[in-house]
Design a protein around this motif. Structure first.
Motif, mmCIF file in Angstrom:
data_model
loop_
_atom_site.group_PDB
_atom_site.id
_atom_site.type_symbol
_atom_site.label_atom_id
_atom_site.label_comp_id
_atom_site.label_asym_id
_atom_site.label_seq_id
_atom_site.Cartn_x
_atom_site.Cartn_y
_atom_site.Cartn_z
ATOM 1 N N TYR A 162 0.825 -1.231 -0.183
ATOM 2 C CA TYR A 162 0.074 -0.159 -0.122
ATOM 3 C C TYR A 162 1.034 1.324 -0.265
ATOM 4 O O TYR A 162 0.786 2.221 -0.640
ATOM 5 C CB TYR A 162 -1.009 -0.013 1.214
ATOM 6 N N THR A 163 1.899 1.232 0.838
ATOM 7 C CA THR A 163 2.831 2.358 0.896
ATOM 8 C C THR A 163 3.595 2.676 -0.515
ATOM 9 O O THR A 163 3.761 3.750 -0.794
ATOM 10 C CB THR A 163 3.815 2.250 1.959
ATOM 11 N N LEU A 164 4.027 1.427 -0.986
ATOM 12 C CA LEU A 164 4.569 1.467 -2.332
ATOM 13 C C LEU A 164 3.849 2.178 -3.360
ATOM 14 O O LEU A 164 4.235 2.986 -4.176
ATOM 15 C CB LEU A 164 5.005 0.071 -2.748
ATOM 16 N N MET A 165 2.409 1.900 -3.447
ATOM 17 C CA MET A 165 1.814 2.307 -4.417
ATOM 18 C C MET A 165 1.470 3.782 -4.043
ATOM 19 O O MET A 165 1.100 4.433 -5.012
ATOM 20 C CB MET A 165 0.295 1.577 -4.262
ATOM 21 N N HIS A 166 1.290 4.132 -2.936
ATOM 22 C CA HIS A 166 1.090 5.277 -2.516
ATOM 23 C C HIS A 166 2.203 6.438 -2.981
ATOM 24 O O HIS A 166 2.036 7.428 -3.444
ATOM 25 C CB HIS A 166 0.851 5.566 -0.857
#
Length: 218
Positions: free
Chosen positions: A187-191
């Motif tokens: 999720y953090t990577l996509m964000h």
């Protein structure tokens, strides 16, 4: 007369010698028949065991295939987003991800960057959290691991070694939260990585322009 008696005795002795041989031959045939029956029984037993094993394996494969087919649709069902919703996507990544329409648009963008597996993994983890049946949880956790964690999978997501170690420990006793750390990392990577590019992409800008034009005409 004496010669006839001697001839008769020779015949009797010859018959007596042949009788044990014949009996042994018949006994040998009987053993072979018995062994053949035993061999056939073993073969039948083995065939039955193999049949049962093959049926169990086929049932497991069918269950896995059905779970995969039911897991993530190509596109989530959602109404057409409003102009207000699409504008809200630019405010935060959370507002984009909270709506099915937002996830669909973002997923379409990720597909162009060949990183759709990140969204698919995140969605699979969300689906796993909704399960309560222990056997279904274990099977879905196994499929998620095979599809997105295994280094042999073409859809493997990028995770650091610490998170992978946590997953491997959790897989000893799978639960709804087996992949929580991994889900947060993706999720953090996509964000941080994909979301800024999505906001500048033709997919987002064209959708925003289309809704703006419709709003003006209305």
């Amino acid at each position: 007369m004496g010669s006839e008696r001697m001839e008769m005795r020779k015949r009797q002795m010859s018959v007596a010698q042949e009788t044990p041989s014949a009996a042994q031959a018949q006994h040998g045939i009987g053993n072979r028949a018995s062994n053949a029956c035993c061999f056939c029984w073993c073969c039948c037993c083995s065939c039955s065991c193999l049949t049962v094993r093959n049926q169990d394996e086929e049932r497991e494969r069918r269950t896995s295939h059905e779970l995969r087919a039911e897991s993530i649709p190509n596109c989530e069902e959602s109404p057409t987003p409003t102009l207000e919703e699409v504008n809200a996507w630019a405010q935060s990544f959370d507002k984009l991800m909270i709506t099915p329409a937002g996830r669909n648009a973002f997923r379409e963008f990720l597909r162009t960057e060949f990183s759709e597996e990140n969204m698919l993994f995140w969605m699979a983890c969300e689906e796993l959290k909704q399960e309560s049946n222990k056997s279904v949880i274990e099977e879905k956790a196994r499929l998620i691991y095979e599809d997105y964690i295994s280094i042999l999978s073409p859809k493997e997501v990028s995770l650091d070694s610490r998170v992978r170690e946590v997953i491997n420990r959790n897989m000893l006793e799978p639960s709804q939260h087996t992949f929580d750390d991994a889900q947060l990392q993706i999720y953090t990577l996509m964000h941080r990585d994909s979301y800024p590019r999505f906001m500048n992409s033709a997919i987002y800008k064209d959708l925003l322009q289309s809704l703006s034009e419709k709003s003006i005409k209305a």
